[in-house]
Scaffold this active site. Sequence first.
Site, PDB file in Angstrom:
ATOM      1  N   TYR A  62     -39.264  -4.674 -16.067  1.00  0.00           N
ATOM      2  CA  TYR A  62     -40.310  -5.689 -15.942  1.00  0.00           C
ATOM      3  C   TYR A  62     -40.520  -6.045 -14.472  1.00  0.00           C
ATOM      4  CZ  TYR A  62     -39.812  -6.546 -21.004  1.00  0.00           C
ATOM      5  OH  TYR A  62     -39.773  -6.419 -22.369  1.00  0.00           O
ATOM      6  N   TRP A 212     -40.927  -8.445 -30.521  1.00  0.00           N
ATOM      7  CA  TRP A 212     -41.754  -8.569 -29.326  1.00  0.00           C
ATOM      8  C   TRP A 212     -43.230  -8.438 -29.709  1.00  0.00           C
ATOM      9  CZ3 TRP A 212     -44.761  -4.344 -27.933  1.00  0.00           C
ATOM     10  CH2 TRP A 212     -44.335  -3.072 -28.348  1.00  0.00           C
TER      11      TRP A 212
END
Length: 354
Positions: A62, A212
């Site tokens: 990320y 998610w």
Amino acid sequence: MNYHNLGQSGLKVSEFGFGAGTFGGQGPIFSAWGQASLNDAQRMIDLCIDQGVNYFDTADAYSNGASEQMLGALLQSKRQEVIISTKVGIRLNDGINQGGYSRSYLIQAVEASLKRLGTDYIDVLQLHQFDSTTPLEQLMRSLDDLVRSGKVRYIGASNFSGWQLMKAQTIAQQQGYEKLSVHQVYYSLIGRDYEWELMPAQHDQQIGAVVWSPLGWGRLTGKFDREHAIPKQSRLHKTEQFAPLVQHEKLFAVLDVMQEIAMETEHSIPQIALNWLKTRPTVSSILIGARNERQLLDNLAAKEWSLSVEQLARLDAVSAVYPPYPYYPYWNGQFTEKNPTLVTSAFISEHTAE
């Protein structure tokens, strides 16, 4: 806030967790997800903790590690009160051995995540994707070594198929290694493929699901519908190449029912999507990836109320899809055009969320 066991681990995690993919804002995907400033990020973390959230998720991929750095720094003073989950395995640079799960790279990746997070241990380490080049026997031994070393406390996977998950778990059980406690999966009202194989497998193996993108890559935010097209500046246009395909008519049919229920309950479309998910079997925690304080507070409000049985049934029916072979129930004649909710209907009715 409700809390559930993370699979068979005994670790209690909040029903709603926080996904820090919006921290950092680097690269084509993550800059589209969000670019929270340090002050905004701190405010969201504080709000989460005030609301009872104890599960915080990130990954080394990320924003090229920036998300881990921000999350670690912001949780430093609360380290003993929170659960930090991170993921490794996605290639971060062009080095020939800078990806996958060889013993060499896995240890290197964990050490790098520990440094960025500013912590001595990772509560939950997950394999971000499957690596077909590293033998699972070696991988599970390496993960077991990391747990025994104290650098990792619980292990899991993300985006594995059913056979990949089961093979890894079987090796761990046979060899006496640490077993997988969690599998991070995509699951939403417009993405129910998780139910065909992974849900029954995870129930059998006591592997908790951490969900998610519960809002279907932003499609279930309530910002658009049949009458309101996706704005040209929407982040969906930047990330749609990575998102699972959803036919427009299917999406709008689901949104129609969600809008009806929103009027009945006086709650938002995102809250309805999250409320449906929290009733599903095997789900341990649902990750909220809010871009700002307003979105975060609205999403977290889903913990305060529940959908009725009748409303859940309507959502089940409109979001159902005909399952692939060999999961469709052709042998018992249950499936009809008027009753397409099948495949896991019997399983789900018998196994309610803990």
